[in-house]
Design an enzyme around this catalytic site. Structure first.
Site, PDB file in Angstrom:
ATOM      1  CB  SER A   6      -0.917  -0.001   1.225  1.00  0.00           C
ATOM      2  OG  SER A   6      -1.459   1.290   1.377  1.00  0.00           O
ATOM      3  CG  HIS A  31      -3.926  -1.467  -1.654  1.00  0.00           C
ATOM      4  ND1 HIS A  31      -5.045  -2.191  -1.996  1.00  0.00           N
ATOM      5  CD2 HIS A  31      -4.298  -0.676  -0.612  1.00  0.00           C
ATOM      6  CE1 HIS A  31      -6.045  -1.865  -1.199  1.00  0.00           C
ATOM      7  NE2 HIS A  31      -5.621  -0.934  -0.351  1.00  0.00           N
ATOM      8  CG  ASP A  33      -5.120   2.494   0.926  1.00  0.00           C
ATOM      9  OD1 ASP A  33      -6.051   1.686   0.769  1.00  0.00           O
ATOM     10  OD2 ASP A  33      -4.001   2.177   1.380  1.00  0.00           O
ATOM     11  CG  MET A  35      -8.501   7.046   2.456  1.00  0.00           C
ATOM     12  SD  MET A  35      -7.716   6.995   4.073  1.00  0.00           S
ATOM     13  CE  MET A  35      -6.871   5.404   3.970  1.00  0.00           C
ATOM     14  CG  HIS A  64      -9.277   0.205  -0.666  1.00  0.00           C
ATOM     15  ND1 HIS A  64      -8.679  -0.040   0.563  1.00  0.00           N
ATOM     16  CD2 HIS A  64     -10.612   0.227  -0.416  1.00  0.00           C
ATOM     17  CE1 HIS A  64      -9.595  -0.163   1.498  1.00  0.00           C
ATOM     18  NE2 HIS A  64     -10.781   0.010   0.939  1.00  0.00           N
ATOM     19  CG  MET A  66     -11.372   3.171   1.972  1.00  0.00           C
ATOM     20  SD  MET A  66      -9.781   3.135   2.812  1.00  0.00           S
ATOM     21  CE  MET A  66      -8.695   3.263   1.403  1.00  0.00           C
ATOM     22  CG  MET A 135     -11.672  -2.898   4.898  1.00  0.00           C
ATOM     23  SD  MET A 135     -10.144  -2.513   4.000  1.00  0.00           S
ATOM     24  CE  MET A 135      -9.152  -1.700   5.255  1.00  0.00           C
ATOM     25  N   GLY A 140      -9.010   3.935   7.058  1.00  0.00           N
ATOM     26  CA  GLY A 140      -8.725   5.356   7.320  1.00  0.00           C
ATOM     27  C   GLY A 140      -7.241   5.639   7.456  1.00  0.00           C
ATOM     28  CG  PHE A 141      -5.786   6.671  10.028  1.00  0.00           C
ATOM     29  CD1 PHE A 141      -5.342   7.945   9.697  1.00  0.00           C
ATOM     30  CD2 PHE A 141      -7.053   6.522  10.579  1.00  0.00           C
ATOM     31  CE1 PHE A 141      -6.146   9.060   9.920  1.00  0.00           C
ATOM     32  CE2 PHE A 141      -7.864   7.627  10.814  1.00  0.00           C
ATOM     33  CZ  PHE A 141      -7.412   8.899  10.484  1.00  0.00           C
ATOM     34  N   GLY A 143      -0.925   1.492   9.435  1.00  0.00           N
ATOM     35  CA  GLY A 143      -0.235   1.284  10.706  1.00  0.00           C
ATOM     36  C   GLY A 143      -1.121   0.893  11.872  1.00  0.00           C
ATOM     37  CG  ASP A 173      -6.241  -2.964   2.900  1.00  0.00           C
ATOM     38  OD1 ASP A 173      -5.146  -2.753   3.434  1.00  0.00           O
ATOM     39  OD2 ASP A 173      -6.888  -2.089   2.282  1.00  0.00           O
ATOM     40  N   GLY A 174      -4.918  -4.507   5.883  1.00  0.00           N
ATOM     41  CA  GLY A 174      -4.808  -3.826   7.169  1.00  0.00           C
ATOM     42  C   GLY A 174      -4.076  -4.646   8.209  1.00  0.00           C
ATOM     43  N   GLY A 175      -2.957  -4.112   8.673  1.00  0.00           N
ATOM     44  CA  GLY A 175      -2.234  -4.747   9.777  1.00  0.00           C
ATOM     45  C   GLY A 175      -1.544  -6.053   9.423  1.00  0.00           C
ATOM     46  N   GLY A 195       1.001  -2.273   4.058  1.00  0.00           N
ATOM     47  CA  GLY A 195       1.483  -0.893   3.966  1.00  0.00           C
ATOM     48  C   GLY A 195       2.701  -0.652   4.814  1.00  0.00           C
TER      49      GLY A 195
HETATM   50  C1  DX5 Z   1      -6.508   1.371   5.562  1.00  0.00           C
HETATM   51  C2  DX5 Z   1      -6.018   1.168   4.144  1.00  0.00           C
HETATM   52  C3  DX5 Z   1      -4.937   0.148   4.071  1.00  0.00           C
HETATM   53  C4  DX5 Z   1      -3.671   0.574   4.774  1.00  0.00           C
HETATM   54  C5  DX5 Z   1      -2.775  -0.606   4.971  1.00  0.00           C
HETATM   55  O1  DX5 Z   1      -7.534   2.277   5.563  1.00  0.00           O
HETATM   56  O2  DX5 Z   1      -7.067   0.735   3.323  1.00  0.00           O
HETATM   57  O3  DX5 Z   1      -4.668  -0.216   2.730  1.00  0.00           O
HETATM   58  O4  DX5 Z   1      -2.978   1.549   4.049  1.00  0.00           O
HETATM   59  O5  DX5 Z   1      -1.711  -0.240   5.784  1.00  0.00           O
HETATM   60  P1  DX5 Z   1      -1.157  -1.212   6.928  1.00  0.00           P
HETATM   61  O6  DX5 Z   1      -0.667  -2.432   6.229  1.00  0.00           O
HETATM   62  O7  DX5 Z   1      -0.070  -0.394   7.553  1.00  0.00           O
HETATM   63  O8  DX5 Z   1      -2.294  -1.498   7.862  1.00  0.00           O
HETATM   64 ZN    ZN Z   2      -6.542  -0.196   1.374  1.00  0.00          ZN
END
Ligand code: DX5
Ligand code: ZN
Length: 220
Positions: A6, A31, A33, A35, A64, A66, A135, A140-141, A143, A173-175, A195
């Site tokens: 990401s 990827h 993001d 937003m 993606h 959002m 998800m 939103g973020f 990390g 996606d995420g963490g 990411g």
């Molecule tokens: C969250 C995003 C993710 C995010 C992934 O809102 O959709 O794609 O950037 O980042 P990590 O892998 O750090 O959770």
């Molecule tokens: Zn994403």
């Protein structure tokens, strides 16, 4: 397993370097993001940046969205170079129409589910989708910490896809990082977004290679 770093977690002042790193690291997609500060509490990348990234990247873009009312800018993201494009189930009224539009333009269509949205909402549209993006953080973020209950959603979705003999990719996606990617893949996920695990590491190229290796290796 397909890997999509990401770009949100990369140095946003130097996206060309991030795109090159993705290419050297063997990433399957980048990827992106998007937003809008409305559907999610953050504002990031828009059409012009997607277009610039697509022009300088050898790796195809997985976009993606959002955003609220994604239909407003769907065509623009496709024109800008999105090869895979996903919209949130929670943000769309006419999902069937949107999936058809993405596919008519030759892109892969995905639907994203927030952590608390049950997979059952996709029961009827599932055969039409190219991928489902689960998800594993609240969007939103970058990390944020991985939400382990999402693994069970992946397991259940995998078993539905197998039982109905569908050809639908499961993305998460995420963490996701070195320590949990194997667990994610063994739960039935075939496409991982990562990411901060990639871009906050000292060597993003080596980290991408390590993530792929761990994803596909049997535990000792
Ligand atoms: C969250 C995003 C993710 C995010 C992934 O809102 O959709 O794609 O950037 O980042 P990590 O892998 O750090 O959770
Ligand atoms: Zn994403």
């Amino acid at each position: 397993m397909l890997l999509a770093p990401s770009i949100l977690a990369a140095d946003l002042a130097d996206l060309k370097t991030a795109a090159d790193q993705c290419s050297r690291g063997g990433a399957d997609f980048i990827h992106v993001d998007v937003m809008d500060g409305h559907f999610v509490p953050n504002l990031t990348i828009g059409v012009p940046v997607v277009r610039a990234l697509a022009a300088c990247s050898k790796v195809p873009l997985d976009v993606h969205l959002m955003v609220s009312n994604p239909e407003r800018l769907l065509e623009e993201y496709l024109d800008a170079g999105a090869r895979w494009l996903s919209v949130h189930w929670e943000a769309v009224t006419h999902l069937d129409r949107m999936v058809g539009l993405i596919q008519q333009r030759g892109a892969a269509a995905g639907v994203v589910l927030n952590p608390a949205t049950p997979i059952e909402v996709l029961e009827d549209i599932l055969p039409m989708l190219d991928f489902v993006l689960l998800m594993s953080v609240n969007p939103g973020f970058a990390g944020q910490a991985f939400l382990p209950y999402c693994l069970d959603k992946a397991r259940r979705l995998r078993s539905v896809i197998e039982r109905r003999q569908l050809d639908v990719t499961i993305a998460m996606d995420g963490g996701i990082g070195i320590d949990n990617i194997r667990q994610v893949v063994t739960s039935g996920v075939d496409f991982c977004v990562a990411g901060s695990a990639v871009f906050s590491s000292e060597d993003p190229v080596a980290t991408m290679q390590e993530l792929k290796l761990r994803a596909d290796s049997e535990p000792a």
